[in-house]
Design a protein around this motif. Structure first.
Motif, PDB file in Angstrom:
ATOM      1  N   UNK A 223       0.827  -1.292  -0.090  1.00 11.14           N
ATOM      2  CA  UNK A 223      -0.004   0.029   0.061  1.00 11.14           C
ATOM      3  C   UNK A 223       0.839   1.514  -0.003  1.00 11.14           C
ATOM      4  N   UNK A 224       1.745   1.303  -0.542  1.00 12.18           N
ATOM      5  CA  UNK A 224       2.764   2.444  -0.824  1.00 12.18           C
ATOM      6  C   UNK A 224       3.258   2.912   0.699  1.00 12.18           C
ATOM      7  N   UNK A 225       3.118   2.123   1.771  1.00 14.56           N
ATOM      8  CA  UNK A 225       3.439   2.582   2.956  1.00 14.56           C
ATOM      9  C   UNK A 225       4.821   2.681   3.223  1.00 14.56           C
ATOM     10  N   UNK A 226       5.048   3.632   4.315  1.00 14.69           N
ATOM     11  CA  UNK A 226       6.693   3.975   4.828  1.00 14.69           C
ATOM     12  C   UNK A 226       7.034   2.742   5.665  1.00 14.69           C
ATOM     13  N   UNK A 227       6.025   1.906   5.985  1.00 20.30           N
ATOM     14  CA  UNK A 227       6.503   0.647   7.010  1.00 20.30           C
ATOM     15  C   UNK A 227       6.148   1.089   8.419  1.00 20.30           C
ATOM     16  N   UNK A 228       5.618   2.226   8.473  1.00 25.99           N
ATOM     17  CA  UNK A 228       5.214   2.598  10.093  1.00 25.99           C
ATOM     18  C   UNK A 228       3.780   3.218  10.257  1.00 25.99           C
ATOM     19  N   UNK A 229       3.066   2.801   9.119  1.00 25.84           N
ATOM     20  CA  UNK A 229       1.748   3.271   9.257  1.00 25.84           C
ATOM     21  C   UNK A 229       0.873   2.324   9.529  1.00 25.84           C
ATOM     22  N   UNK A 230       0.056   2.813  10.807  1.00 25.79           N
ATOM     23  CA  UNK A 230      -0.901   1.861  11.487  1.00 25.79           C
ATOM     24  C   UNK A 230      -1.979   1.550  10.589  1.00 25.79           C
ATOM     25  N   UNK A 231      -2.222   0.233  10.578  1.00 24.49           N
ATOM     26  CA  UNK A 231      -3.234  -0.379   9.666  1.00 24.49           C
ATOM     27  C   UNK A 231      -4.556  -0.348  10.333  1.00 24.49           C
ATOM     28  N   UNK A 232      -5.596  -0.210   9.918  1.00 27.01           N
ATOM     29  CA  UNK A 232      -6.980  -0.281  10.305  1.00 27.01           C
ATOM     30  C   UNK A 232      -7.752   1.024  10.657  1.00 27.01           C
ATOM     31  N   UNK A 233      -8.938   0.959  11.034  1.00 27.63           N
ATOM     32  CA  UNK A 233      -9.851   1.857  11.036  1.00 27.63           C
ATOM     33  C   UNK A 233     -10.668   1.590  12.321  1.00 27.63           C
ATOM     34  N   UNK A 234     -10.803   2.519  13.243  1.00 28.02           N
ATOM     35  CA  UNK A 234     -11.622   2.397  14.459  1.00 28.02           C
ATOM     36  C   UNK A 234     -13.069   2.687  14.022  1.00 28.02           C
ATOM     37  N   UNK A 235     -13.940   1.747  14.306  1.00 30.21           N
ATOM     38  CA  UNK A 235     -15.395   1.923  13.936  1.00 30.21           C
ATOM     39  C   UNK A 235     -16.336   2.149  15.231  1.00 30.21           C
ATOM     40  N   UNK A 236     -17.514   2.744  15.045  1.00 31.13           N
ATOM     41  CA  UNK A 236     -18.285   3.299  15.870  1.00 31.13           C
ATOM     42  C   UNK A 236     -18.640   1.965  17.026  1.00 31.13           C
ATOM     43  N   UNK A 237     -18.718   0.790  16.633  1.00 38.02           N
ATOM     44  CA  UNK A 237     -19.115  -0.206  17.418  1.00 38.02           C
ATOM     45  C   UNK A 237     -17.954  -0.543  18.387  1.00 38.02           C
ATOM     46  N   UNK A 238     -16.825   0.145  18.203  1.00 45.14           N
ATOM     47  CA  UNK A 238     -15.624  -0.114  19.015  1.00 45.14           C
ATOM     48  C   UNK A 238     -14.359  -1.011  18.473  1.00 45.14           C
ATOM     49  N   UNK A 239     -14.853  -1.692  17.370  1.00 41.40           N
ATOM     50  CA  UNK A 239     -13.762  -2.663  16.892  1.00 41.40           C
ATOM     51  C   UNK A 239     -12.951  -1.926  15.803  1.00 41.40           C
ATOM     52  N   UNK A 240     -11.508  -2.539  15.770  1.00 37.23           N
ATOM     53  CA  UNK A 240     -10.925  -1.821  14.727  1.00 37.23           C
ATOM     54  C   UNK A 240     -11.179  -2.884  13.420  1.00 37.23           C
ATOM     55  N   UNK A 241     -11.143  -2.458  12.159  1.00 37.89           N
ATOM     56  CA  UNK A 241     -11.268  -3.156  11.199  1.00 37.89           C
ATOM     57  C   UNK A 241     -10.072  -2.964  10.183  1.00 37.89           C
ATOM     58  N   UNK A 242      -9.625  -4.062   9.558  1.00 39.10           N
ATOM     59  CA  UNK A 242      -8.587  -3.799   8.411  1.00 39.10           C
ATOM     60  C   UNK A 242      -8.886  -4.538   7.325  1.00 39.10           C
ATOM     61  N   UNK A 243      -8.693  -3.718   6.183  1.00 39.91           N
ATOM     62  CA  UNK A 243      -9.285  -4.166   4.810  1.00 39.91           C
ATOM     63  C   UNK A 243      -8.049  -4.647   4.210  1.00 39.91           C
ATOM     64  N   UNK A 244      -7.958  -5.849   3.650  1.00 37.68           N
ATOM     65  CA  UNK A 244      -7.016  -6.533   2.926  1.00 37.68           C
ATOM     66  C   UNK A 244      -7.588  -7.167   1.698  1.00 37.68           C
ATOM     67  N   UNK A 245      -7.079  -6.988   0.506  1.00 40.58           N
ATOM     68  CA  UNK A 245      -7.886  -7.460  -0.802  1.00 40.58           C
ATOM     69  C   UNK A 245      -9.221  -7.344  -0.735  1.00 40.58           C
ATOM     70  N   UNK A 246      -9.564  -6.175  -0.493  1.00 36.69           N
ATOM     71  CA  UNK A 246     -11.123  -5.761  -0.648  1.00 36.69           C
ATOM     72  C   UNK A 246     -11.846  -6.401   0.512  1.00 36.69           C
ATOM     73  N   UNK A 247     -11.368  -7.051   1.382  1.00 37.38           N
ATOM     74  CA  UNK A 247     -12.306  -7.589   2.484  1.00 37.38           C
ATOM     75  C   UNK A 247     -11.834  -6.885   3.828  1.00 37.38           C
ATOM     76  N   UNK A 248     -13.014  -6.935   4.616  1.00 34.24           N
ATOM     77  CA  UNK A 248     -12.737  -6.236   5.817  1.00 34.24           C
ATOM     78  C   UNK A 248     -12.750  -7.381   6.922  1.00 34.24           C
ATOM     79  N   UNK A 249     -11.618  -7.205   7.925  1.00 32.16           N
ATOM     80  CA  UNK A 249     -11.458  -7.977   8.844  1.00 32.16           C
ATOM     81  C   UNK A 249     -11.317  -7.379  10.343  1.00 32.16           C
TER      82      UNK A 249
END
Length: 193
Positions: A36-62
């Motif tokens: 993902x053109x990362x510099x290697x220190x970019x935190x992966x994931x997004x915090x959602x309103x339900x409190x869980x962190x989701x990470x999208x990999x290959x168009x799938x959310x985990x």
């Protein structure tokens, strides 16, 4: 997302380790430099309103906690994963345990709609009593009605022990403080190996 949904996704532990680094002591995932053109220190994931962190990999959310389990143990959990401290964004492997559905329900936090301030205790206006009720293995259990809130709390706590509830059950509202802000800024303290 239902239990086991990720199991059929096809991502393996080795593929995950090529894409992200997981720091077991913080529970954070970091994108690797070649992804993902990362510099290697970019935190992966997004915090959602339900409190869980989701990470999208290959168009799938985990959910990040399930990826943490895969990263460490080599497979997705067969059952539910419980965040022991109740913080859904705290994905440290030591804060996760594999449990059945009924065990998971025995380690809940007070919901936002709770009006008494105590899990499993409600005020019965028609009877002018505090009522304690639990749900165990799908069955409703009436612990009793009490004149004082203190007596209701005592009876509820005794019932928690009797029915094997986790010691953290009902201690407070879920707080997704572990990653707030962190997901919005670069995270420079994790070293990617």
């Amino acid at each position: 997302m239902s239990v086991g949904l990720e199991n059929s996704s096809g991502i393996t532990q080795s593929e995950l380790k090529e894409i992200v680094f997981y720091d077991q002591s913080t529970g954070h995932f970091v994108w690797r430099k070649r992804f993902r053109k990362s510099t290697g220190d970019d935190v992966a994931g997004s915090l959602f309103k339900n409190g869980y962190v989701y990470i999208q990999i290959s168009n799938k959310s985990y959910r990040a906690h399930r990826l943490a389990w895969l990263y460490v143990y080599g497979n997705f959990p067969a059952l539910y994963l419980d965040h022991i401290n109740g913080d859904r964004s705290d994905n440290r492997i030591g804060n996760l345990r594999e449990v059945s559905c009924s065990e998971n329900m025995k380690n809940q936090r007070i919901g936002v709609k709770n009006t008494s301030g105590y899990l499993n205790i409600s005020w019965q206006k028609s009877r002018l009593k505090w009522s304690v009720g639990l749900k165990v293995n799908g069955k409703s259990i009436n612990v009793g009605r009490f004149d004082s809130l203190d007596d209701a709390i005592k009876a509820r706590n005794e019932a928690y022990i009797q029915y094997g509830f986790h010691k953290n059950h009902g201690i407070g509202k879920t707080k997704a403080s572990n990653l707030r802000g962190l997901l919005q800024v670069r995270h420079d303290s994790v070293v990617v190996s």
